[in-house]
Design an enzyme around this catalytic site. Structure first.
Site, PDB file in Angstrom:
ATOM      1  N   MET A  43      -8.758   8.621  -0.406  1.00  0.00           N
ATOM      2  CA  MET A  43      -9.687   8.994   0.688  1.00  0.00           C
ATOM      3  C   MET A  43     -10.195  10.416   0.482  1.00  0.00           C
ATOM      4  O   MET A  43      -9.433  11.271   0.009  1.00  0.00           O
ATOM      5  CB  MET A  43      -8.961   8.941   2.027  1.00  0.00           C
ATOM      6  CG  MET A  43      -8.296   7.612   2.300  1.00  0.00           C
ATOM      7  SD  MET A  43      -7.413   7.682   3.862  1.00  0.00           S
ATOM      8  CE  MET A  43      -6.600   6.087   3.845  1.00  0.00           C
TER       9      MET A  43
ATOM     10  N   MET B 205     -12.019   5.093  -0.966  1.00  0.00           N
ATOM     11  CA  MET B 205     -12.728   5.326   0.303  1.00  0.00           C
ATOM     12  C   MET B 205     -13.377   6.692   0.179  1.00  0.00           C
ATOM     13  O   MET B 205     -12.975   7.665   0.832  1.00  0.00           O
ATOM     14  CB  MET B 205     -11.730   5.252   1.471  1.00  0.00           C
ATOM     15  CG  MET B 205     -11.320   3.824   1.793  1.00  0.00           C
ATOM     16  SD  MET B 205      -9.758   3.735   2.697  1.00  0.00           S
ATOM     17  CE  MET B 205      -8.630   3.712   1.319  1.00  0.00           C
TER      18      MET B 205
ATOM     19  N   ASP C 259      -4.631   3.892  -2.094  1.00  0.00           N
ATOM     20  CA  ASP C 259      -5.746   4.284  -1.229  1.00  0.00           C
ATOM     21  C   ASP C 259      -6.160   5.727  -1.477  1.00  0.00           C
ATOM     22  O   ASP C 259      -5.392   6.656  -1.203  1.00  0.00           O
ATOM     23  CB  ASP C 259      -5.327   4.147   0.242  1.00  0.00           C
ATOM     24  CG  ASP C 259      -5.149   2.703   0.637  1.00  0.00           C
ATOM     25  OD1 ASP C 259      -6.110   1.930   0.486  1.00  0.00           O
ATOM     26  OD2 ASP C 259      -4.052   2.344   1.099  1.00  0.00           O
TER      27      ASP C 259
ATOM     28  N   HIS D  50      -8.226   1.534  -4.336  1.00  0.00           N
ATOM     29  CA  HIS D  50      -9.212   1.351  -3.263  1.00  0.00           C
ATOM     30  C   HIS D  50      -9.822   2.714  -2.945  1.00  0.00           C
ATOM     31  O   HIS D  50      -9.163   3.566  -2.339  1.00  0.00           O
ATOM     32  CB  HIS D  50      -8.477   0.757  -2.049  1.00  0.00           C
ATOM     33  CG  HIS D  50      -9.317   0.602  -0.827  1.00  0.00           C
ATOM     34  ND1 HIS D  50      -8.757   0.384   0.415  1.00  0.00           N
ATOM     35  CD2 HIS D  50     -10.662   0.609  -0.634  1.00  0.00           C
ATOM     36  CE1 HIS D  50      -9.730   0.280   1.312  1.00  0.00           C
ATOM     37  NE2 HIS D  50     -10.890   0.414   0.706  1.00  0.00           N
TER      38      HIS D  50
ATOM     39  N   HIS E  71      -1.157  -1.119  -4.408  1.00  0.00           N
ATOM     40  CA  HIS E  71      -2.445  -0.810  -3.775  1.00  0.00           C
ATOM     41  C   HIS E  71      -2.468   0.689  -3.491  1.00  0.00           C
ATOM     42  O   HIS E  71      -1.591   1.225  -2.802  1.00  0.00           O
ATOM     43  CB  HIS E  71      -2.611  -1.613  -2.489  1.00  0.00           C
ATOM     44  CG  HIS E  71      -3.938  -1.415  -1.821  1.00  0.00           C
ATOM     45  ND1 HIS E  71      -5.068  -2.117  -2.193  1.00  0.00           N
ATOM     46  CD2 HIS E  71      -4.319  -0.599  -0.816  1.00  0.00           C
ATOM     47  CE1 HIS E  71      -6.084  -1.731  -1.449  1.00  0.00           C
ATOM     48  NE2 HIS E  71      -5.660  -0.804  -0.591  1.00  0.00           N
TER      49      HIS E  71
ATOM     50  N   SER F   4       0.843  -1.201   0.000  1.00  0.00           N
ATOM     51  CA  SER F   4       0.000   0.000   0.000  1.00  0.00           C
ATOM     52  C   SER F   4       0.874   1.245   0.000  1.00  0.00           C
ATOM     53  O   SER F   4       1.621   1.504   0.953  1.00  0.00           O
ATOM     54  CB  SER F   4      -0.910   0.009   1.229  1.00  0.00           C
ATOM     55  OG  SER F   4      -1.544   1.267   1.298  1.00  0.00           O
TER      56      SER F   4
ATOM     57  N   ASP G 297      -7.113  -6.145   3.742  1.00  0.00           N
ATOM     58  CA  ASP G 297      -6.499  -4.825   3.813  1.00  0.00           C
ATOM     59  C   ASP G 297      -6.513  -4.277   5.232  1.00  0.00           C
ATOM     60  O   ASP G 297      -7.577  -3.962   5.775  1.00  0.00           O
ATOM     61  CB  ASP G 297      -7.260  -3.880   2.865  1.00  0.00           C
ATOM     62  CG  ASP G 297      -6.572  -2.536   2.699  1.00  0.00           C
ATOM     63  OD1 ASP G 297      -5.448  -2.366   3.198  1.00  0.00           O
ATOM     64  OD2 ASP G 297      -7.189  -1.658   2.060  1.00  0.00           O
TER      65      ASP G 297
HETATM   66  C1  DX5 Z   1      -6.587   1.795   5.231  1.00  0.00           C
HETATM   67  C2  DX5 Z   1      -6.079   1.483   3.852  1.00  0.00           C
HETATM   68  C3  DX5 Z   1      -5.024   0.458   3.823  1.00  0.00           C
HETATM   69  C4  DX5 Z   1      -3.758   0.863   4.532  1.00  0.00           C
HETATM   70  C5  DX5 Z   1      -3.115  -0.374   5.052  1.00  0.00           C
HETATM   71  O1  DX5 Z   1      -7.677   2.637   5.139  1.00  0.00           O
HETATM   72  O2  DX5 Z   1      -7.139   1.012   3.038  1.00  0.00           O
HETATM   73  O3  DX5 Z   1      -4.740   0.043   2.490  1.00  0.00           O
HETATM   74  O4  DX5 Z   1      -2.871   1.552   3.689  1.00  0.00           O
HETATM   75  O5  DX5 Z   1      -2.043   0.006   5.828  1.00  0.00           O
HETATM   76  P1  DX5 Z   1      -1.410  -0.940   6.936  1.00  0.00           P
HETATM   77  O6  DX5 Z   1      -0.901  -2.164   6.195  1.00  0.00           O
HETATM   78  O7  DX5 Z   1      -0.344  -0.102   7.499  1.00  0.00           O
HETATM   79  O8  DX5 Z   1      -2.486  -1.299   7.902  1.00  0.00           O
HETATM   80 ZN    ZN Z   2      -6.627   0.072   1.059  1.00  0.00          ZN
END
Ligand code: DX5
Ligand code: ZN
Length: 218
Positions: free
Chosen positions: A37, A68, A35, A66, A33, A8, A175
């Site tokens: 947000m 969010m 993220d 991903h 990956h 990630s 995740d």
């Molecule tokens: C959280 C994200 C994850 C995050 C995971 O909202 O969706 O992908 O980056 O990070 P770790 O592996 O540090 O929990």
């Molecule tokens: Zn994620």
């Protein structure tokens, strides 16, 4: 099918982003990956389109995005144009999930659905043959570096049963809080893809950490 590792980028050093992307390119990792947000669906803002564009320019592996964010339908085409191969939306953020899944596929991407820790797997019964990936959140979305929620193993088993019962080709992604301590148990429960942020990027030798995790679950 071989099990996949998806570092990630949220945990990368953003001031050395190209360096960290090249590290993942050179590693045994399978996917990036990413993220995204919005500060509304989750209580944090990560990064958006210009940063993804810069990542795509250098990444040589599959880009797994991903989202969010609320109302993700607004940006499906944009993420396809930015290089996403897999686009995952949250079940909790979609009023017409079936329509959203179809729109992601129509845009030429694989469609994923993520479930928050409180959302039961059973809500996916009627779309499980339509989705390519289900992402089980093993932390509450919004932040890297949180502790793994133990109830996840049970959910992975339940999802695996649902997939087999429905004869779906859907893959299971985990995740949040993934480390060498829970990786094997997750794979045994039925996981196909492990996302790992902090565990990879905060380690002394990320490329070796990825290699060890990959070999551990092979
Ligand atoms: C959280 C994200 C994850 C995050 C995971 O909202 O969706 O992908 O980056 O990070 P770790 O592996 O540090 O929990
Ligand atoms: Zn994620």
């Amino acid at each position: 099918m071989s099990k996949l590792i998806a570092p990630s980028i949220l945990a990368a050093d953003f001031a050395n982003l190209q360096r960290d992307i090249e590290m993942v390119n050179a590693s045994e990792a399978d996917w990036f990956h990413i993220d995204i947000m919005d500060g509304v669906f989750v209580p944090n803002i990560s990064f958006g389109m210009p940063v993804l564009k810069a990542i795509s320019k250098h990444a040589t592996k599959t880009i797994d995005v991903h989202l969010m964010i609320v109302d993700p339908d607004r940006y499906i085409k944009t993420f396809a144009e930015l290089g996403a191969s897999i686009l995952t939306v949250h079940y909790e953020a979609c009023t017409h999930l079936h329509r959203t899944i179809q729109a992601i596929k129509d845009a030429g991407m694989k469609a994923g659905v993520a479930l928050n820790p409180h959302t039961p797997v059973a809500v996916l019964e009627d779309v499980i043959t339509d989705v390519d990936l289900v992402c089980i959140m093993s932390v509450n979305p919004g932040f890297g570096g949180q502790s793994f929620i133990e109830n996840t193993y049970k959910k992975v088993s339940q999802l695996k049963h649902l997939i087999e019962f429905s004869e779906s080709n859907c893959q299971i992604e985990i995740d949040g809080g993934v480390t060498d301590k829970n990786a094997n148990k997750l794979i045994e429960a039925g996981a196909d893809i492990l996302v790992a942020g902090s565990y990879v990027f905060k380690s002394d030798h990320p490329i070796d950490t990825i290699s060890n995790l990959k070999n551990q679950i092979a």
